[in-house]
Motif scaffolding. Structure first.
Motif, PDB file in Angstrom:
ATOM      1  N   SER A 149       0.861  -1.204  -0.112  1.00 55.62           N
ATOM      2  CA  SER A 149       0.022  -0.118  -0.002  1.00 55.62           C
ATOM      3  C   SER A 149       0.795   1.223   0.116  1.00 55.62           C
ATOM      4  CB  SER A 149      -1.065  -0.034   1.132  1.00 55.62           C
ATOM      5  OG  SER A 149      -1.976  -1.051   1.091  1.00 55.62           O
ATOM      6  N   ALA A 150       2.004   1.389   0.880  1.00 52.48           N
ATOM      7  CA  ALA A 150       2.888   2.357   0.906  1.00 52.48           C
ATOM      8  C   ALA A 150       3.311   2.697  -0.456  1.00 52.48           C
ATOM      9  CB  ALA A 150       4.110   2.244   2.011  1.00 52.48           C
ATOM     10  N   VAL A 151       3.903   1.575  -1.232  1.00 50.07           N
ATOM     11  CA  VAL A 151       4.677   1.962  -2.470  1.00 50.07           C
ATOM     12  C   VAL A 151       3.594   2.392  -3.339  1.00 50.07           C
ATOM     13  CG1 VAL A 151       5.616   0.718  -4.423  1.00 50.07           C
ATOM     14  CG2 VAL A 151       6.236   0.280  -2.176  1.00 50.07           C
ATOM     15  N   LEU A 152       2.271   1.729  -3.453  1.00 48.39           N
ATOM     16  CA  LEU A 152       1.155   2.273  -4.275  1.00 48.39           C
ATOM     17  C   LEU A 152       0.856   3.432  -4.255  1.00 48.39           C
ATOM     18  CD1 LEU A 152      -0.805  -1.074  -4.349  1.00 48.39           C
ATOM     19  CD2 LEU A 152       0.219  -0.288  -6.575  1.00 48.39           C
ATOM     20  N   LEU A 153       0.793   3.885  -2.934  1.00 48.77           N
ATOM     21  CA  LEU A 153       0.201   5.321  -2.612  1.00 48.77           C
ATOM     22  C   LEU A 153       1.096   6.430  -3.281  1.00 48.77           C
ATOM     23  CD1 LEU A 153      -1.168   4.679   0.996  1.00 48.77           C
ATOM     24  CD2 LEU A 153      -2.538   5.601  -1.283  1.00 48.77           C
ATOM     25  N   VAL A 154       2.505   6.167  -3.341  1.00 44.21           N
ATOM     26  CA  VAL A 154       3.322   7.127  -3.604  1.00 44.21           C
ATOM     27  C   VAL A 154       3.374   7.272  -5.132  1.00 44.21           C
ATOM     28  CG1 VAL A 154       4.781   7.060  -1.540  1.00 44.21           C
ATOM     29  CG2 VAL A 154       5.561   5.646  -3.554  1.00 44.21           C
ATOM     30  N   ILE A 155       2.722   6.405  -5.908  1.00 44.85           N
ATOM     31  CA  ILE A 155       2.649   6.583  -7.509  1.00 44.85           C
ATOM     32  C   ILE A 155       1.701   7.796  -7.790  1.00 44.85           C
ATOM     33  CG2 ILE A 155       1.890   5.441  -9.550  1.00 44.85           C
ATOM     34  CD1 ILE A 155       2.229   2.750  -8.055  1.00 44.85           C
ATOM     35  N   PRO A 156       2.463   8.567  -8.508  1.00 39.27           N
ATOM     36  CA  PRO A 156       1.896   9.812  -9.054  1.00 39.27           C
ATOM     37  C   PRO A 156       0.493   9.547  -9.685  1.00 39.27           C
ATOM     38  CG  PRO A 156       4.135  10.235  -9.301  1.00 39.27           C
ATOM     39  CD  PRO A 156       3.857   8.749  -8.960  1.00 39.27           C
ATOM     40  N   LEU A 201      -0.276  -6.198  -9.436  1.00 39.29           N
ATOM     41  CA  LEU A 201       0.701  -5.496  -8.780  1.00 39.29           C
ATOM     42  C   LEU A 201       2.156  -5.477  -9.670  1.00 39.29           C
ATOM     43  CD1 LEU A 201       0.758  -6.637  -4.838  1.00 39.29           C
ATOM     44  CD2 LEU A 201       0.333  -4.349  -6.000  1.00 39.29           C
ATOM     45  N   VAL A 202       2.341  -6.682 -10.364  1.00 39.57           N
ATOM     46  CA  VAL A 202       3.432  -6.705 -11.289  1.00 39.57           C
ATOM     47  C   VAL A 202       3.328  -5.982 -12.387  1.00 39.57           C
ATOM     48  CG1 VAL A 202       4.890  -8.112 -12.459  1.00 39.57           C
ATOM     49  CG2 VAL A 202       4.071  -9.046 -10.476  1.00 39.57           C
ATOM     50  N   TYR A 203       2.057  -5.825 -12.831  1.00 37.51           N
ATOM     51  CA  TYR A 203       1.894  -4.744 -14.132  1.00 37.51           C
ATOM     52  C   TYR A 203       2.229  -3.603 -13.586  1.00 37.51           C
ATOM     53  CZ  TYR A 203      -0.918  -1.765 -17.064  1.00 37.51           C
ATOM     54  OH  TYR A 203      -1.425  -0.841 -17.763  1.00 37.51           O
ATOM     55  N   ALA A 240      -4.364   5.631   7.104  1.00 39.06           N
ATOM     56  CA  ALA A 240      -3.409   6.242   7.860  1.00 39.06           C
ATOM     57  C   ALA A 240      -2.252   6.381   6.791  1.00 39.06           C
ATOM     58  CB  ALA A 240      -2.966   5.389   8.955  1.00 39.06           C
ATOM     59  N   LEU A 241      -1.909   5.602   6.145  1.00 38.05           N
ATOM     60  CA  LEU A 241      -0.955   5.765   4.956  1.00 38.05           C
ATOM     61  C   LEU A 241      -1.288   6.884   3.883  1.00 38.05           C
ATOM     62  CD1 LEU A 241       0.069   2.044   4.521  1.00 38.05           C
ATOM     63  CD2 LEU A 241       1.655   3.733   5.626  1.00 38.05           C
ATOM     64  N   ALA A 242      -2.530   6.785   3.239  1.00 32.23           N
ATOM     65  CA  ALA A 242      -2.891   7.740   2.468  1.00 32.23           C
ATOM     66  C   ALA A 242      -2.839   9.099   3.040  1.00 32.23           C
ATOM     67  CB  ALA A 242      -4.458   7.272   2.168  1.00 32.23           C
ATOM     68  N   GLY A 255      10.073   2.341  -6.948  1.00 30.01           N
ATOM     69  CA  GLY A 255       8.886   1.972  -6.431  1.00 30.01           C
ATOM     70  C   GLY A 255       8.342   0.854  -7.561  1.00 30.01           C
ATOM     71  N   GLY A 256       8.815   0.888  -8.779  1.00 29.85           N
ATOM     72  CA  GLY A 256       8.319  -0.421  -9.691  1.00 29.85           C
ATOM     73  C   GLY A 256       8.818  -1.539  -9.140  1.00 29.85           C
TER      74      GLY A 256
END
Length: 207
Positions: free
Chosen positions: A13-20, A83-85, A156-158, A189-190
């Motif tokens: 989730s933390a990694v996904l959230l930082v994706i612009p 997730l991999v995509y 909380a992460l968002a 991140g990727g």
């Protein structure tokens, strides 16, 4: 739900959230145009939007869980592939963040509402949660307890992510527009997302 599943969910989730995405572009646009005062209302609006999309998604996932074990399992595998995509897509992304400063005078309530609308009403948000969440859910555990834990963790992460983006954009504008920094960020991140997708598959196969 095991601690390992929760930790994997929190990390992914933390990694996904930082994706612009659209939400982050909105956060950065307001921060570039109006400074650090936008951080709190924007972060609250993003968290409320994610809460709306996530709750709707979890209710749909609960219905799938009750209806068919096979469909739910297929959805979990599809989520890992998703997730991999996303990881490959982020790794190959360029080093630019196209966010134009918003100089229009907006109240805190208006900024919060705008962030909520962009986050909650984006069709991709619900689709994302439906694909992402099932791989971390224990079919044998209490669904609503897991739902509350996952939602609290993600929100909380968002909030923290949106707040951090707003502060960085308002105080370090050169960093936000630095292609080299963004390229390194995207590739890191990727790689983490690809690893998270592979790890969730391995975790299930080992059970």
């Amino acid at each position: 739900m095991s601690f390992e599943s929760w930790a994997a969910f929190a990390a992914a989730s933390a990694v996904l959230l930082v994706i612009p995405g659209p939400t982050i572009l909105l956060v950065v646009s307001y921060a570039l145009g109006q400074g650090w005062r936008t951080a709190l209302p924007i972060a609250v609006g993003v968290a409320l939007g994610d809460f709306t999309a996530m709750t709707l998604s979890m209710l749909g996932i609960g219905a799938l869980l009750a209806a068919s074990a096979t469909v739910f399992t297929v959805l979990k595998i599809a989520g890992a592939a998703y997730l991999v995509y996303l990881g490959v897509k982020l790794f190959r992304a360029g080093g630019t963040l196209r966010a134009e400063p918003r100089a229009d005078a907006a109240s805190s309530a208006r900024m919060m509402a705008h962030a909520w609308l962009v986050t909650a009403l984006n069709p991709k948000s619900i689709t994302f949660f439906v694909a992402f969440l099932p791989q971390f859910i224990d079919r044998h555990g209490d669904f609503f307890t897991q739902m509350m834990i996952f939602e609290a963790t993600f929100l909380a992460l968002a909030f923290t992510n949106a707040f951090g983006y707003a502060l960085v954009a308002s105080r370090a504008r050169n960093l936000v527009g630095n292609p080299k920094a963004l390229r390194i960020f995207n590739r890191t991140g990727g790689t983490l997302l690809i690893g998270a997708g592979i790890a969730t598959v391995a975790m299930r196969s080992g059970n």
